[in-house]
Design an enzyme around this catalytic site. Structure first.
Site, PDB file in Angstrom:
ATOM      1  N   TRP A 163       0.835  -1.210   0.000  1.00  0.00           N
ATOM      2  CA  TRP A 163       0.000   0.000   0.000  1.00  0.00           C
ATOM      3  C   TRP A 163       0.861   1.248   0.000  1.00  0.00           C
ATOM      4  O   TRP A 163       0.495   2.263  -0.605  1.00  0.00           O
ATOM      5  CB  TRP A 163      -0.985  -0.032   1.167  1.00  0.00           C
ATOM      6  CG  TRP A 163      -1.893  -1.217   1.051  1.00  0.00           C
ATOM      7  CD1 TRP A 163      -1.915  -2.321   1.843  1.00  0.00           C
ATOM      8  CD2 TRP A 163      -2.864  -1.450   0.021  1.00  0.00           C
ATOM      9  NE1 TRP A 163      -2.833  -3.220   1.380  1.00  0.00           N
ATOM     10  CE2 TRP A 163      -3.437  -2.710   0.262  1.00  0.00           C
ATOM     11  CE3 TRP A 163      -3.307  -0.720  -1.095  1.00  0.00           C
ATOM     12  CZ2 TRP A 163      -4.433  -3.261  -0.555  1.00  0.00           C
ATOM     13  CZ3 TRP A 163      -4.303  -1.258  -1.900  1.00  0.00           C
ATOM     14  CH2 TRP A 163      -4.839  -2.509  -1.628  1.00  0.00           C
ATOM     15  N   ASP A 201      -1.330   6.646   6.298  1.00  0.00           N
ATOM     16  CA  ASP A 201      -2.404   5.722   5.936  1.00  0.00           C
ATOM     17  C   ASP A 201      -2.616   4.798   7.129  1.00  0.00           C
ATOM     18  O   ASP A 201      -1.763   3.966   7.443  1.00  0.00           O
ATOM     19  CB  ASP A 201      -1.976   4.933   4.688  1.00  0.00           C
ATOM     20  CG  ASP A 201      -3.004   3.893   4.262  1.00  0.00           C
ATOM     21  OD1 ASP A 201      -4.014   3.694   4.976  1.00  0.00           O
ATOM     22  OD2 ASP A 201      -2.792   3.266   3.198  1.00  0.00           O
ATOM     23  N   LYS A 211     -11.956  -1.870   7.566  1.00  0.00           N
ATOM     24  CA  LYS A 211     -11.201  -2.798   8.398  1.00  0.00           C
ATOM     25  C   LYS A 211     -11.642  -2.676   9.857  1.00  0.00           C
ATOM     26  O   LYS A 211     -12.259  -3.574  10.405  1.00  0.00           O
ATOM     27  CB  LYS A 211      -9.703  -2.562   8.224  1.00  0.00           C
ATOM     28  CG  LYS A 211      -9.239  -3.094   6.862  1.00  0.00           C
ATOM     29  CD  LYS A 211      -8.126  -2.297   6.252  1.00  0.00           C
ATOM     30  CE  LYS A 211      -8.115  -2.386   4.745  1.00  0.00           C
ATOM     31  NZ  LYS A 211      -8.017  -3.720   4.169  1.00  0.00           N
TER      32      LYS A 211
HETATM   33  C1  LIG Z   1      -3.149   0.071   4.484  1.00  0.00           C
HETATM   34  C2  LIG Z   1      -4.112   0.098   3.333  1.00  0.00           C
HETATM   35  N1  LIG Z   1      -4.163   1.186   2.542  1.00  0.00           N
HETATM   36  C3  LIG Z   1      -5.009   1.261   1.505  1.00  0.00           C
HETATM   37  C4  LIG Z   1      -5.842   0.232   1.187  1.00  0.00           C
HETATM   38  C5  LIG Z   1      -6.763   0.370   0.008  1.00  0.00           C
HETATM   39  O1  LIG Z   1      -8.055   0.584   0.471  1.00  0.00           O
HETATM   40  P1  LIG Z   1      -9.299   0.741  -0.525  1.00  0.00           P
HETATM   41  O2  LIG Z   1      -9.602  -0.622  -1.012  1.00  0.00           O
HETATM   42  O3  LIG Z   1     -10.366   1.318   0.343  1.00  0.00           O
HETATM   43  O4  LIG Z   1      -8.899   1.667  -1.608  1.00  0.00           O
HETATM   44  C6  LIG Z   1      -5.837  -0.920   1.981  1.00  0.00           C
HETATM   45  C7  LIG Z   1      -6.763  -2.018   1.661  1.00  0.00           C
HETATM   46  O5  LIG Z   1      -6.598  -3.140   2.051  1.00  0.00           O
HETATM   47  C8  LIG Z   1      -4.939  -0.995   3.073  1.00  0.00           C
HETATM   48  O6  LIG Z   1      -4.883  -2.075   3.835  1.00  0.00           O
HETATM   49 MG   LIG Z   2       0.875  -3.773   3.153  1.00  0.00          MG
END
Ligand SMILES: Cc1ncc(COP(=O)(O)O)c(C=O)c1O
Ligand SMILES: [Mg+2]
Ligand SMILES: Cc1ncc(COP(=O)(O)O)c(C=O)c1O
Ligand SMILES: [Mg+2]
Ligand SMILES: [Mg+2]
Ligand SMILES: [Mg+2]
Lengths: 360, 360
Positions: A101, A171, A195
């Site tokens: 991510w 994030d 989550k």
């Molecule tokens: C740490 C993190 N950032 C971003 C995301 C992406 O999220 P979204 O599917 O809402 O775009 C996730 C999804 O699993 C994540 O775990």
């Molecule tokens: Mg990761």
């Protein structure tokens, strides 16, 4: 009605109490004769519900007045673009690469400016958080970006980089509200709700007031401007009302539980049960260096793909769902978010012990 | 449990049967032991649910294979940017200005290219649809854009402009699935779900395959590329699963009812009850020229602001909710979407008659 122990990384387990209340109110919310899904976002009831959710969140995280709360759409992924589009003035940002991510935010950022990757743990398949002591920040960086909890790799920033007066962007999709944090250490925090907080379709942004500006990058869509959403109290257009309503119920559930200090204790207890067993077990082992372990996402392996597969299959049959690890790590991952009851982790460890005994 | 007649323009009334089913399944969807809100979008169950929703929509609208269905986030408003960002190659578009939502699409389009407003009904407060016979399309326009049903002003395109081989883009947020349409007349159709289809937080896009391209405008966020969502079956990132699930139930409800031909008949019957009374009444009158009336949104006035206010108040007390008109039209607006029962319209007209008798 059946309920399982759901270790999904997201969308993920929600408090049963919240789901029960939502079911009860589905056709008639607070005597209005309407479902929350059917009500105008301009109605007093929905405005009140949204304001209350924001207020409860403010209390839970102890958010000072000069930080603003936004409920948006587009998921955490859309933030990967909104952040540079809104915050890049010099078109430079410093990023730490700690997982998939973090990497996605880096590649999206590159659409808009120069991204300096000032640290990375890619060399060891992201099984640790890089040393934060000797980071070289870029003079002209508009912000420093981290993925606070790495959902896939199971690491967490247990300390923060000392970014001086640069805004720190985090994030927190997979550890939001898992423990108290000092919001004033950050310029912007964001989290996809799916989550720890609610259903998919809501992303929560906490942003320091001075970072909400009119001068965004040229070509930024109206819907991607923080200022537009702030000026309209997250209702510039129709917000994802039902999702926000569920988030609001989760906030109330957390408050009733005793807030984030209480939640942290429970989360540490749950995590300790699992990590202690992983450390003691001859069969299972965690994949992350101890000091950087996540409280929320616990990846582990047996060392044998065959045995991993057998474990996942038998665990599923026993009512432990979604334990398969992400393909880039392999093995298993137990996501033990706020709503996972301690009993779920205890039962899982008992099951793992039994499996180990039967398969050695 | 109380239920009212909800004439909200959106979010709006949903079929009671759909809400009941959702409530029943809240804690355990199809024997999985999990709520739809708790399940991974990568699970077989949710993938299956989403594919089934798309397939049911395809059947309902008779969508040919070379048109693709996307379930996205960001509401209809985000489409105002996605459309130019993805479809502008010459950076020129022709727009018809038929109301507030048409206008918003125009101003957003101007961020990306030259917008030619080739017709407008602004001169008469958008109470009619402009003559479509002598439209002058721009040679180099990438597309022609209309707002098919004008939620606020209560007009609808009962004919389409003859755009030749230019793609016709239509915002159908407030009349989607209210009657059969010929999808092949359009290049792209979009609709925020929160009027006729489901909860806020889902926007449905139906797009002709050849319009899904890689060469979008520079700076287009990944999340705003149709191609990214198409290539990933609307699950590039976590989609708004619960909202899509409710939409899917509404599609099943429509199919059971007999599909869009049957729905159209009912909608015409409902609209006739209300319009016939408005035409006969000495007190109330519709604000739209007859030939351009919407089947979904029916604005009307008494001519006296005081009387309007009295009516709205008494109607509310009698269980008719959300009849206040939008401020730019004033008076009242009854949104009579698919899920509004015919009895609701009959009862409303009875109430209006009584009010007229008591107040003349
Ligand atoms: C740490 C993190 N950032 C971003 C995301 C992406 O999220 P979204 O599917 O809402 O775009 C996730 C999804 O699993 C994540 O775990
Ligand atoms: Mg990761
Ligand atoms: C015709 C039309 N287009 C667009 C919109 C904006 O939708 P959203 O709030 O989902 O952005 C609306 C909302 O009422 C509408 O009626
Ligand atoms: Mg071990
Ligand atoms: Mg309008
Ligand atoms: Mg009349």
């Amino acid at each position: 009605m059946k309920r399982v122990y759901n270790f999904s990384a997201g969308p993920a387990v929600l408090p049963e109490e919240v789901l029960r209340e939502a079911a009860e109110e589905m056709l008639d919310y607070q005597g209005t004769g309407m479902s929350v899904m059917e009500m105008s976002h301009r109605s007093k009831t929905i405005e009140g519900m949204m304001n209350e959710a924001a207020q409860d969140l403010r209390e839970l995280l102890n958010i000072p007045e000069h930080y603003k709360i936004l409920f948006l759409q587009g998921g955490a992924s859309q933030q990967f673009a909104m952040i540079p589009m809104n915050l890049m003035k010099n078109r430079v940002a410093d990023h730490l690469n700690t997982g998939q991510w973090a990497k996605k935010a880096i590649s999206e950022g590159k659409l808009y400016g120069k991204i300096n990757v000032i640290a990375s743990s890619e060399d060891q398949n992201y099984s640790y958080i890089p040393d934060l002591k000797d980071l070289k920040f870029s003079e002209d960086a508009d912000y420093v970006y981290i993925c606070h909890n790495n959902t896939i790799f199971g690491t967490k920033f247990n300390k923060l980089p000392d970014v001086g007066d640069k805004p720190l962007i985090a994030d927190m999709s997979s550890n939001f509200l898992s423990e108290p944090i000092d919001v004033t250490k950050y310029g912007l925090i964001f989290a996809g709700a799916q989550k720890n907080v609610g259903p998919a379709g809501v992303v929560i942004v906490i942003i320091r007031e001075d970072l909400i500006t009119e001068d965004v990058l040229p070509g930024t869509p109206t819907m991607l401007k923080y200022k537009v959403h702030f000026d309209n109290n997250s209702a510039y257009n129709t917000p994802p009302v039902y999702g926000i309503y569920i988030c609001g119920k989760v906030f109330k559930w957390l408050k009733k539980l005793g807030g984030l200090e209480a939640m942290k204790k429970i989360n540490e207890e749950k995590a300790a049960i699992l990590y202690d067993y992983l450390d003691a077990s001859d069969m299972f082992k965690g994949t992350v260096v101890k000091k950087d372990r996540s409280l929320m996402n616990v990846p582990f392996v047996t060392g044998s793909e065959e045995l991993d597969a057998k474990f996942i299959k038998e665990a599923k049959a026993a009512g432990f769902e979604n334990l398969k690890g992400y393909r880039t790590v392999g093995g298993m991952r137990a996501s033990i978010y706020n709503a996972m009851p301690i009993q779920g982790v205890k039962d899982l460890v008992e099951f793992m012990k039994k499996f180990e005994a039967e398969n050695k």
